[in-house]
Motif scaffolding. Structure first.
Motif, PDB file in Angstrom:
ATOM      1  N   ARG A 292       0.821  -1.221   0.000  1.00  0.00           N
ATOM      2  CA  ARG A 292       0.000   0.000   0.000  1.00  0.00           C
ATOM      3  C   ARG A 292       0.852   1.266   0.000  1.00  0.00           C
ATOM      4  NH1 ARG A 292      -3.377  -2.974   4.081  1.00  0.00           N
ATOM      5  NH2 ARG A 292      -5.001  -3.939   2.826  1.00  0.00           N
ATOM      6  N   ASN A 293       2.153   1.121   0.041  1.00  0.00           N
ATOM      7  CA  ASN A 293       3.076   2.251   0.070  1.00  0.00           C
ATOM      8  C   ASN A 293       4.140   2.087  -1.006  1.00  0.00           C
ATOM      9  OD1 ASN A 293       2.240   1.634   3.145  1.00  0.00           O
ATOM     10  ND2 ASN A 293       2.330   3.829   2.742  1.00  0.00           N
ATOM     11  N   VAL A 294       3.688   1.991  -2.232  1.00  0.00           N
ATOM     12  CA  VAL A 294       4.598   1.766  -3.360  1.00  0.00           C
ATOM     13  C   VAL A 294       5.575   2.931  -3.518  1.00  0.00           C
ATOM     14  CG1 VAL A 294       4.695   1.358  -5.848  1.00  0.00           C
ATOM     15  CG2 VAL A 294       2.889   0.316  -4.483  1.00  0.00           C
ATOM     16  N   ASN A 295       5.176   4.127  -3.118  1.00  0.00           N
ATOM     17  CA  ASN A 295       6.067   5.283  -3.241  1.00  0.00           C
ATOM     18  C   ASN A 295       7.355   5.108  -2.441  1.00  0.00           C
ATOM     19  OD1 ASN A 295       4.366   6.582  -4.977  1.00  0.00           O
ATOM     20  ND2 ASN A 295       3.377   7.798  -3.381  1.00  0.00           N
ATOM     21  N   ILE A 296       7.268   4.411  -1.320  1.00  0.00           N
ATOM     22  CA  ILE A 296       8.477   4.152  -0.534  1.00  0.00           C
ATOM     23  C   ILE A 296       9.418   3.259  -1.330  1.00  0.00           C
ATOM     24  CG2 ILE A 296       9.358   2.974   1.525  1.00  0.00           C
ATOM     25  CD1 ILE A 296       6.961   4.117   3.040  1.00  0.00           C
ATOM     26  N   LEU A 297       8.877   2.233  -1.968  1.00  0.00           N
ATOM     27  CA  LEU A 297       9.709   1.369  -2.815  1.00  0.00           C
ATOM     28  C   LEU A 297      10.321   2.148  -3.969  1.00  0.00           C
ATOM     29  CD1 LEU A 297       7.696  -1.967  -3.058  1.00  0.00           C
ATOM     30  CD2 LEU A 297       9.966  -1.656  -2.111  1.00  0.00           C
ATOM     31  N   LEU A 298       9.521   2.977  -4.618  1.00  0.00           N
ATOM     32  CA  LEU A 298      10.018   3.743  -5.769  1.00  0.00           C
ATOM     33  C   LEU A 298      11.094   4.744  -5.369  1.00  0.00           C
ATOM     34  CD1 LEU A 298       6.664   4.429  -7.663  1.00  0.00           C
ATOM     35  CD2 LEU A 298       8.468   2.784  -8.266  1.00  0.00           C
ATOM     36  N   ALA A 299      10.990   5.304  -4.191  1.00  0.00           N
ATOM     37  CA  ALA A 299      11.937   6.325  -3.761  1.00  0.00           C
ATOM     38  C   ALA A 299      13.217   5.734  -3.168  1.00  0.00           C
ATOM     39  CB  ALA A 299      11.283   7.248  -2.732  1.00  0.00           C
ATOM     40  N   TYR A 300      13.110   4.629  -2.421  1.00  0.00           N
ATOM     41  CA  TYR A 300      14.256   4.163  -1.644  1.00  0.00           C
ATOM     42  C   TYR A 300      14.883   2.864  -2.141  1.00  0.00           C
ATOM     43  CZ  TYR A 300      12.673   7.823   1.391  1.00  0.00           C
ATOM     44  OH  TYR A 300      12.293   9.041   1.870  1.00  0.00           O
ATOM     45  N   TYR A 301      14.160   2.062  -2.880  1.00  0.00           N
ATOM     46  CA  TYR A 301      14.720   0.804  -3.374  1.00  0.00           C
ATOM     47  C   TYR A 301      15.946   1.038  -4.270  1.00  0.00           C
ATOM     48  CZ  TYR A 301      15.000  -3.869  -5.384  1.00  0.00           C
ATOM     49  OH  TYR A 301      15.439  -5.095  -5.787  1.00  0.00           O
ATOM     50  N   PRO A 302      15.882   1.933  -5.261  1.00  0.00           N
ATOM     51  CA  PRO A 302      17.078   2.152  -6.098  1.00  0.00           C
ATOM     52  C   PRO A 302      18.289   2.639  -5.302  1.00  0.00           C
ATOM     53  CG  PRO A 302      15.156   3.125  -7.139  1.00  0.00           C
ATOM     54  CD  PRO A 302      14.748   2.717  -5.748  1.00  0.00           C
ATOM     55  N   LEU A 303      18.060   3.477  -4.313  1.00  0.00           N
ATOM     56  CA  LEU A 303      19.165   3.942  -3.472  1.00  0.00           C
ATOM     57  C   LEU A 303      19.766   2.782  -2.684  1.00  0.00           C
ATOM     58  CD1 LEU A 303      20.827   6.334  -2.394  1.00  0.00           C
ATOM     59  CD2 LEU A 303      19.064   6.622  -0.642  1.00  0.00           C
ATOM     60  N   GLY A 304      18.916   1.890  -2.203  1.00  0.00           N
ATOM     61  CA  GLY A 304      19.398   0.716  -1.482  1.00  0.00           C
ATOM     62  C   GLY A 304      20.228  -0.200  -2.356  1.00  0.00           C
ATOM     63  N   VAL A 305      19.796  -0.396  -3.599  1.00  0.00           N
ATOM     64  CA  VAL A 305      20.559  -1.219  -4.534  1.00  0.00           C
ATOM     65  C   VAL A 305      21.919  -0.580  -4.811  1.00  0.00           C
ATOM     66  CG1 VAL A 305      20.653  -2.095  -6.907  1.00  0.00           C
ATOM     67  CG2 VAL A 305      18.528  -2.274  -5.602  1.00  0.00           C
ATOM     68  N   ALA A 306      21.914   0.730  -5.037  1.00  0.00           N
ATOM     69  CA  ALA A 306      23.160   1.437  -5.356  1.00  0.00           C
ATOM     70  C   ALA A 306      24.151   1.383  -4.192  1.00  0.00           C
ATOM     71  CB  ALA A 306      22.870   2.884  -5.732  1.00  0.00           C
ATOM     72  N   THR A 307      23.695   1.679  -2.990  1.00  0.00           N
ATOM     73  CA  THR A 307      24.614   1.672  -1.848  1.00  0.00           C
ATOM     74  C   THR A 307      25.117   0.265  -1.546  1.00  0.00           C
ATOM     75  OG1 THR A 307      22.770   1.603  -0.284  1.00  0.00           O
ATOM     76  CG2 THR A 307      23.703   3.768  -0.778  1.00  0.00           C
ATOM     77  N   SER A 308      24.232  -0.710  -1.628  1.00  0.00           N
ATOM     78  CA  SER A 308      24.627  -2.086  -1.375  1.00  0.00           C
ATOM     79  C   SER A 308      25.663  -2.557  -2.392  1.00  0.00           C
ATOM     80  CB  SER A 308      23.396  -2.994  -1.422  1.00  0.00           C
ATOM     81  OG  SER A 308      23.760  -4.331  -1.286  1.00  0.00           O
ATOM     82  N   SER A 309      25.436  -2.259  -3.647  1.00  0.00           N
ATOM     83  CA  SER A 309      26.377  -2.666  -4.695  1.00  0.00           C
ATOM     84  C   SER A 309      27.739  -2.015  -4.508  1.00  0.00           C
ATOM     85  CB  SER A 309      25.818  -2.318  -6.069  1.00  0.00           C
ATOM     86  OG  SER A 309      24.629  -3.026  -6.306  1.00  0.00           O
ATOM     87  N   CYS A 310      27.747  -0.740  -4.165  1.00  0.00           N
ATOM     88  CA  CYS A 310      29.022  -0.031  -3.962  1.00  0.00           C
ATOM     89  C   CYS A 310      29.796  -0.600  -2.787  1.00  0.00           C
ATOM     90  CB  CYS A 310      28.774   1.461  -3.743  1.00  0.00           C
ATOM     91  SG  CYS A 310      28.245   2.336  -5.218  1.00  0.00           S
ATOM     92  N   ILE A 311      29.129  -0.808  -1.685  1.00  0.00           N
ATOM     93  CA  ILE A 311      29.815  -1.316  -0.491  1.00  0.00           C
ATOM     94  C   ILE A 311      30.295  -2.744  -0.722  1.00  0.00           C
ATOM     95  CG2 ILE A 311      29.452  -2.026   1.900  1.00  0.00           C
ATOM     96  CD1 ILE A 311      27.856   0.578   2.211  1.00  0.00           C
ATOM     97  N   ASN A 312      29.459  -3.576  -1.331  1.00  0.00           N
ATOM     98  CA  ASN A 312      29.883  -4.956  -1.590  1.00  0.00           C
ATOM     99  C   ASN A 312      31.030  -5.024  -2.595  1.00  0.00           C
ATOM    100  OD1 ASN A 312      28.466  -6.590   0.166  1.00  0.00           O
ATOM    101  ND2 ASN A 312      26.679  -6.684  -1.151  1.00  0.00           N
ATOM    102  N   SER A 313      31.022  -4.170  -3.590  1.00  0.00           N
ATOM    103  CA  SER A 313      32.122  -4.171  -4.563  1.00  0.00           C
ATOM    104  C   SER A 313      33.450  -3.857  -3.880  1.00  0.00           C
ATOM    105  CB  SER A 313      31.854  -3.158  -5.676  1.00  0.00           C
ATOM    106  OG  SER A 313      30.782  -3.591  -6.468  1.00  0.00           O
ATOM    107  N   ALA A 314      33.454  -2.877  -3.020  1.00  0.00           N
ATOM    108  CA  ALA A 314      34.676  -2.550  -2.286  1.00  0.00           C
ATOM    109  C   ALA A 314      35.023  -3.658  -1.294  1.00  0.00           C
ATOM    110  CB  ALA A 314      34.517  -1.224  -1.559  1.00  0.00           C
ATOM    111  N   GLY A 315      34.036  -4.153  -0.590  1.00  0.00           N
ATOM    112  CA  GLY A 315      34.273  -5.177   0.424  1.00  0.00           C
ATOM    113  C   GLY A 315      34.825  -6.470  -0.131  1.00  0.00           C
TER     114      GLY A 315
END
Length: 154
Positions: A22-45
């Motif tokens: 019921r809160n798709v806007n939260i997914l649209l706003a924060y999911y891409p940021l989560g993917v980006a930060t996770s990918s960056c940290i894991n790539s370095a790690g």
């Protein structure tokens, strides 16, 4: 790899999608940021501090289910608790970081995660805390921009 897909991608997406349906806007706003930060940290790690099973030539491939599943969904659920359920921000950030650290600790104890170069579970906590603080800061900037744009329309 099937375990990574099931536990890192499918289960978090199903749980997060059900909670946030019921809160798709939260997914649209924060999911891409989560993917980006996770990918960056894991790539370095993967280059300097940790490894996950199964071993592949490109460790980012083994982490892809986590980068697309549990990490961004955890950030979205944290923001859902802060924005919709009115949870206090810093305890929500701390509890989310602690939960992700506990999950990784369990994976480490099961032998699915290997640390090296003096990395430990305490550094892991901070590697989750920092991106979640960034997500919360992003929400503040996002809210400020939205409020400013609403004022300019009037």
């Amino acid at each position: 790899m099937l375990g990574n897909v099931i536990f890192g991608l499918l289960i978090p997406i199903l749980i997060g999608g059900w909670i946030l349906r019921r809160n798709v806007n939260i997914l649209l706003a924060y999911y891409p940021l989560g993917v980006a930060t996770s990918s960056c940290i894991n790539s370095a790690g993967f280059n300097f501090f940790w490894n996950i099973l199964p071993n592949t030539r490109n460790q980012s491939y083994a982490a892809l289910p986590f980068d697309l599943g549990i990490y961004p969904i955890a950030g979205c659920l944290m923001m859902y608790m802060i924005l919709i359920k009115n949870a206090r921000s810093w305890p929500a950030i701390f509890i989310t970081s602690l939960t992700l650290t506990l999950i990784e600790w369990l994976a480490k104890e099961m032998g699915r995660v290997i640390y090296f170069n003096d990395w430990n579970i305490y550094w892991t906590f901070f590697s989750y805390l920092l991106p979640l603080v960034v997500v919360y800061g992003y929400s503040k900037v996002f809210t400020l921009m939205y409020d400013v744009s609403e004022k300019n329309r009037k």
